[in-house]
Design a protein around this motif. Structure first.
Motif, PDB file in Angstrom:
ATOM      1  N   GLU A 181       0.822  -1.207   0.000  1.00  0.00           N
ATOM      2  CA  GLU A 181       0.000   0.000   0.000  1.00  0.00           C
ATOM      3  C   GLU A 181       0.857   1.258   0.000  1.00  0.00           C
ATOM      4  N   GLU A 182       1.957   1.225   0.744  1.00  0.00           N
ATOM      5  CA  GLU A 182       2.831   2.408   0.785  1.00  0.00           C
ATOM      6  C   GLU A 182       3.527   2.605  -0.562  1.00  0.00           C
ATOM      7  N   ILE A 183       3.953   1.524  -1.187  1.00  0.00           N
ATOM      8  CA  ILE A 183       4.541   1.633  -2.522  1.00  0.00           C
ATOM      9  C   ILE A 183       3.532   2.221  -3.493  1.00  0.00           C
ATOM     10  N   HIS A 184       2.307   1.735  -3.417  1.00  0.00           N
ATOM     11  CA  HIS A 184       1.262   2.222  -4.313  1.00  0.00           C
ATOM     12  C   HIS A 184       0.994   3.699  -4.058  1.00  0.00           C
ATOM     13  N   ALA A 185       1.034   4.110  -2.796  1.00  0.00           N
ATOM     14  CA  ALA A 185       0.779   5.515  -2.467  1.00  0.00           C
ATOM     15  C   ALA A 185       1.899   6.430  -2.961  1.00  0.00           C
ATOM     16  N   ARG A 186       3.117   5.906  -3.063  1.00  0.00           N
ATOM     17  CA  ARG A 186       4.261   6.722  -3.458  1.00  0.00           C
ATOM     18  C   ARG A 186       4.715   6.424  -4.885  1.00  0.00           C
ATOM     19  N   ARG A 187       3.841   5.797  -5.642  1.00  0.00           N
ATOM     20  CA  ARG A 187       4.190   5.427  -7.006  1.00  0.00           C
ATOM     21  C   ARG A 187       4.395   6.669  -7.874  1.00  0.00           C
ATOM     22  N   THR A 188       5.146   6.487  -8.924  1.00  0.00           N
ATOM     23  CA  THR A 188       5.346   7.568  -9.885  1.00  0.00           C
ATOM     24  C   THR A 188       4.167   7.608 -10.847  1.00  0.00           C
ATOM     25  N   GLY A 189       4.149   8.613 -11.677  1.00  0.00           N
ATOM     26  CA  GLY A 189       3.229   8.601 -12.806  1.00  0.00           C
ATOM     27  C   GLY A 189       3.769   7.686 -13.887  1.00  0.00           C
ATOM     28  N   THR A 190       2.992   7.487 -14.916  1.00  0.00           N
ATOM     29  CA  THR A 190       3.394   6.620 -16.036  1.00  0.00           C
ATOM     30  C   THR A 190       4.046   7.473 -17.123  1.00  0.00           C
ATOM     31  N   THR A 191       5.140   6.966 -17.689  1.00  0.00           N
ATOM     32  CA  THR A 191       5.845   7.698 -18.736  1.00  0.00           C
ATOM     33  C   THR A 191       5.858   6.897 -20.022  1.00  0.00           C
ATOM     34  N   ASP A 192       5.191   7.406 -21.031  1.00  0.00           N
ATOM     35  CA  ASP A 192       5.260   6.825 -22.372  1.00  0.00           C
ATOM     36  C   ASP A 192       6.503   7.377 -23.076  1.00  0.00           C
TER      37      ASP A 192
END
Length: 394
Positions: free
Chosen positions: A63-74
């Protein structure tokens, strides 16, 4: 429940992940790290599939990883004039969840720092494996003896060199170098951002330059034989990149000018670790993560590190004899880690010929690319993940 004293060399990803599990199983854990403190920032790393998520959930950090995830980069590959040639979705490169390496390392460090001993600013200089333990000499601290020693110190592992042999015997140079420069474009984005960004990549034969825009993180990937440079001499490394990209068009001159002022800078070879003949363990010493099965930019390194840490700690929890646990770890991870040896990001991202670049671009636009993406997802789950005892140290 175990009471042995163990040493983990490396406080990146594999080290703290292993420290978490060994502490839960009652081991007295010491982690030594050459850097003076946990390293911030860095490139983004990702997890994909049910296996990775299961381990992270059992660690209590999903959950903490998901909360601190980056945005997606194409990534859009362009010609010298900025015209689109091909497209690579960030859904492939970013897995199910993507997070900055430094953020992930910090999460794991904070989960273990109160119960495990962390020694920063030091490293191992000698290992003597005996029947009663491993005598470890350090660059700064006094020598100590541990029941078990784990190398979680990356592709250029010092533990591997001391316990198994010279790097040249186990690490294969893949013909490319890569450089990450500048702060990630997500380092100042609110935690848990769902924003989507677009980076642009420009190829000439044997070279790739990727920019997310002015002041965003840059990636350089280029062909080169093994280079001789000091790993702590950043200025000479900047010159290597500048010379490799001299005379290129597109946005490269602007990128090189900005790179000269970036504090965040990392250069290394694309290399693959091959421990097929020796295995990942020797005596009372074992390798976890990139030190045992690394493949730079291969797309599976971080997932392999957390799964490998889970497996070796779990096997030790099941068996009083470390030789049995190590043998089981070897067998399980040799099969699973094969996924790390099947890719060469350099040949794909920086083809050596114009024809190769055109072929790569056509492949990205074809249905075959979607099939390869599915294979990648399947490979990340190609392991029978054991449900090890969920013991908790008092």
């Amino acid at each position: 429940m175990h009471t042995e004293n163990v040493l983990i060399c490396g406080a990146g990803i594999a080290g703290p992940a292993l420290a978490y599990w060994l502490d839960r199983y009652g081991y007295a854990v010491t982690v030594v790290e050459r850097a003076p403190a946990p390293r911030p920032g860095g490139q983004a790393v990702d997890f994909k599939g049910a296996t990775h998520r299961t381990v992270l959930e059992r660690m209590g950090i999903w959950e903490e990883i998901h909360a601190r995830r980056t945005g997606t980069t194409d990534t859009v590959f362009v010609d010298e004039h900025g015209q689109r040639l091909a497209f690579m979705s960030g859904d492939f490169t970013g897995g199910d969840v993507e997070i900055l390496r430094g953020d992930l390392s910090r999460i794991m460090y904070e989960r273990t720092a109160a119960r495990c001993e962390y020694v920063f600013g030091d490293t191992v200089t000698a290992l003597t494996d005996t029947e009663g333990g491993v005598r470890v000499e350090f660059e700064r601290g006094a020598a100590r003896t541990f029941d078990l020693v784990f190398g979680a110190d990356g592709i250029h592992s010092r533990v591997r060199r001391l316990a198994f042999g010279p790097e040249r015997e186990f690490v294969r140079h893949l013909g490319h170098y890569y450089c990450v420069a500048g702060a990630s474009p997500w380092s100042t984005t609110a935690a848990g951002s769902r924003e989507r960004a677009t980076a642009h990549g420009y190829n000439t034969p044997g070279r790739l330059a990727v920019s997310g825009g002015p002041k965003a993180q840059q990636l350089y990937l280029f062909t080169a034989p093994e280079l001789d440079y000091a790993r702590d001499d950043v200025e000479s490394q900047r010159r290597i990149v500048t010379e490799a990209y001299a005379g290129l068009g597109w946005q490269v001159p602007r990128m090189l000018e900005e790179m000269a002022a970036f504090d965040d800078f990392y250069l290394d070879s694309l290399s693959r670790v091959d421990m097929a003949k020796s295995g990942y363990t020797r005596g009372r010493v074992a390798l976890v993560g990139d030190s045992g099965y690394g493949n730079t930019l291969g797309g599976f390194g971080t997932g392999l590190a957390v799964v490998g840490a889970y497996v070796i700690a779990g096997e030790l929890a099941l068996h009083d004899d470390h030789t049995v646990a190590f043998a089981n770890y070897d067998a399980i991870m040799r099969r699973y880690a094969k996924i790390a040896g099947r890719s060469n990001a350099g040949r794909f991202l920086a083809p050596k010929t114009g024809y190769g670049i055109a072929l790569r671009n056509r492949f990205l636009e074809s249905p075959l690319w979607r099939l390869m993406s599915k294979y990648s997802d399947d490979a990340s789950n190609d392991i029978e993940l054991r449900d090890y005892p969920q013991l908790v140290a008092p």
